[in-house]
Write an enzyme that holds these catalytic residues in place. Structure first.
Site, mmCIF file in Angstrom:
data_model
loop_
_atom_site.group_PDB
_atom_site.id
_atom_site.type_symbol
_atom_site.label_atom_id
_atom_site.label_comp_id
_atom_site.label_asym_id
_atom_site.label_seq_id
_atom_site.Cartn_x
_atom_site.Cartn_y
_atom_site.Cartn_z
ATOM 1 N N PRO A 1 0.824 -1.221 0.000
ATOM 2 C CA PRO A 1 0.000 0.000 0.000
ATOM 3 C C PRO A 1 0.850 1.260 0.000
ATOM 4 O O PRO A 1 0.361 2.349 -0.275
ATOM 5 C CB PRO A 1 -0.820 -0.125 1.294
ATOM 6 C CG PRO A 1 -0.139 -1.147 2.126
ATOM 7 C CD PRO A 1 0.651 -2.027 1.217
ATOM 8 N N ARG B 1 -4.560 -8.115 -20.574
ATOM 9 C CA ARG B 1 -5.542 -7.710 -21.589
ATOM 10 C C ARG B 1 -4.957 -6.733 -22.615
ATOM 11 O O ARG B 1 -5.537 -6.496 -23.661
ATOM 12 C CB ARG B 1 -6.824 -7.160 -20.950
ATOM 13 C CG ARG B 1 -6.647 -5.904 -20.156
ATOM 14 C CD ARG B 1 -7.908 -5.571 -19.377
ATOM 15 N NE ARG B 1 -9.051 -5.252 -20.229
ATOM 16 C CZ ARG B 1 -9.169 -4.130 -20.932
ATOM 17 N NH1 ARG B 1 -8.229 -3.203 -20.888
ATOM 18 N NH2 ARG B 1 -10.238 -3.913 -21.677
ATOM 19 N N ASP C 1 -10.443 2.238 -24.463
ATOM 20 C CA ASP C 1 -11.000 2.119 -23.107
ATOM 21 C C ASP C 1 -10.703 3.390 -22.319
ATOM 22 O O ASP C 1 -9.861 4.202 -22.716
ATOM 23 C CB ASP C 1 -10.351 0.939 -22.369
ATOM 24 C CG ASP C 1 -11.007 -0.384 -22.749
ATOM 25 O OD1 ASP C 1 -12.226 -0.390 -22.968
ATOM 26 O OD2 ASP C 1 -10.283 -1.393 -22.816
HETATM 27 N N1 SAM Z 1 1.562 -2.789 7.645
HETATM 28 C C1 SAM Z 1 1.443 -2.507 6.236
HETATM 29 C C2 SAM Z 1 1.292 -1.008 6.031
HETATM 30 O O1 SAM Z 1 0.688 -0.361 6.866
HETATM 31 O O2 SAM Z 1 1.757 -0.495 4.987
HETATM 32 C C3 SAM Z 1 0.248 -3.220 5.617
HETATM 33 C C4 SAM Z 1 0.395 -4.697 5.559
HETATM 34 S S1 SAM Z 1 -0.940 -5.509 4.744
HETATM 35 C C5 SAM Z 1 -1.976 -5.985 6.055
HETATM 36 C C6 SAM Z 1 -0.214 -7.030 4.215
HETATM 37 C C7 SAM Z 1 0.267 -7.062 2.785
HETATM 38 O O3 SAM Z 1 -0.837 -6.882 1.912
HETATM 39 C C8 SAM Z 1 1.264 -6.013 2.382
HETATM 40 O O4 SAM Z 1 2.583 -6.339 2.740
HETATM 41 C C9 SAM Z 1 1.085 -5.979 0.871
HETATM 42 O O5 SAM Z 1 1.829 -7.001 0.241
HETATM 43 C C10 SAM Z 1 -0.390 -6.287 0.694
HETATM 44 N N2 SAM Z 1 -1.241 -5.084 0.450
HETATM 45 C C11 SAM Z 1 -2.176 -4.581 1.273
HETATM 46 N N3 SAM Z 1 -2.775 -3.502 0.752
HETATM 47 C C12 SAM Z 1 -2.238 -3.328 -0.483
HETATM 48 C C13 SAM Z 1 -2.442 -2.363 -1.504
HETATM 49 N N4 SAM Z 1 -3.323 -1.369 -1.403
HETATM 50 N N5 SAM Z 1 -1.706 -2.475 -2.640
HETATM 51 C C14 SAM Z 1 -0.805 -3.468 -2.779
HETATM 52 N N6 SAM Z 1 -0.551 -4.386 -1.818
HETATM 53 C C15 SAM Z 1 -1.256 -4.329 -0.677
#
Ligand code: SAM
Length: 223
Positions: A95, A161, A176
């Protein structure tokens, strides 16, 4: 396009009908897309195959440890390089990464033959993996999911795609939303038969076969 996916939940991919049916299923059958799933746990040298531990400094949640991920990435990069001549980038789904967009999907579809997707779980992964092995971090939006598997699927779908031959002409991705052809804007509204449904009418201009007028109407309805 070969995607190597690193996860502790391989069955999210291997038992997922999303990759068996419709466009992605066809792309796999027709060899436009290849998915290789790697279970990070298989690389753990811990006698209980542990892949996580408590955070230094304290706090809630577990952190994915270095050893299994370092070893998985090393093995996968070697295998990709052997298969494709060169290993693609290691992308960590996070994230905190750069937000995924259509122009990024287009660039990846053109530039790479192989991509390595690392899916985090728990509180995330040890920072040393991010600092030393990850080429890019990608987020699918400003919200937190339980793991990187759904983000990995989103990236795979949006790139696949765009690969030549994956969509038939009728479904061409060129017009698109967010495409270059639409100046990165959101697409115009679509209507289909019947022309009147429960008193709701399709705009007259779309029914009269005047291509110039239709083009103009559509341009005016981009958002
Ligand atoms: N503690 C982390 C933080 O606050 O940034 C979040 C961890 S999340 C519960 C567990 C995993 O989900 C992350 O390490 C990532 O690989 C994935 N993940 C969660 N949200 C995501 C998003 N919006 N985009 C991409 N990967 C995500």
């Amino acid at each position: 396009m070969q995607f190597d996916i690193l996860t502790i939940f391989p069955t999210f991919f291997t038992q997922n009908p999303y990759f068996t049916y419709s466009i992605l299923g066809e792309a796999i059958k027709n060899k436009h897309l290849e998915l290789k799933i790697h279970n990070i746990r298989d690389y753990s040298k811990d006698k209980h195959k542990k892949v996580d531990d408590t955070p230094y400094g304290g706090g809630a949640g577990m952190i994915m440890t270095c050893q299994p991920i370092f070893d998985t990435i090393k093995a996968v990069k070697k295998e990709q390089a052997k298969n494709l001549g060169k290993a693609g980038p290691v992308i960590f789904l996070s994230p905190q990464g750069q937000t995924w967009t259509q122009p990024k999907a287009e660039r990846f579809a053109q530039k790479y033959q192989g991509i390595i997707l690392l899916c985090g779980r728990y509180e995330g992964i040890d920072q040393r993996i991010r600092d030393h092995l990850v080429d890019q971090e990608i987020s699918i939006g400003n919200y937190v999911l339980t793991g990187g598997e759904l983000p990995a699927m989103t990236i795979i779908d949006s790139i696949t795609r765009l690969l030549p031959g994956v969509l038939g002409n009728a479904d061409s991705p060129e017009e698109d939303s967010f495409s270059k052809k639409l100046n990165r804007k959101k697409e115009y509204p679509h209507y289909t038969k019947p022309a009147i449904f429960q008193g709701l009418q399709v705009p007259q201009v779309l029914q009269n076969g005047n291509h110039a007028a239709i083009k103009k109407w559509r341009e005016n309805h981009l958002k």
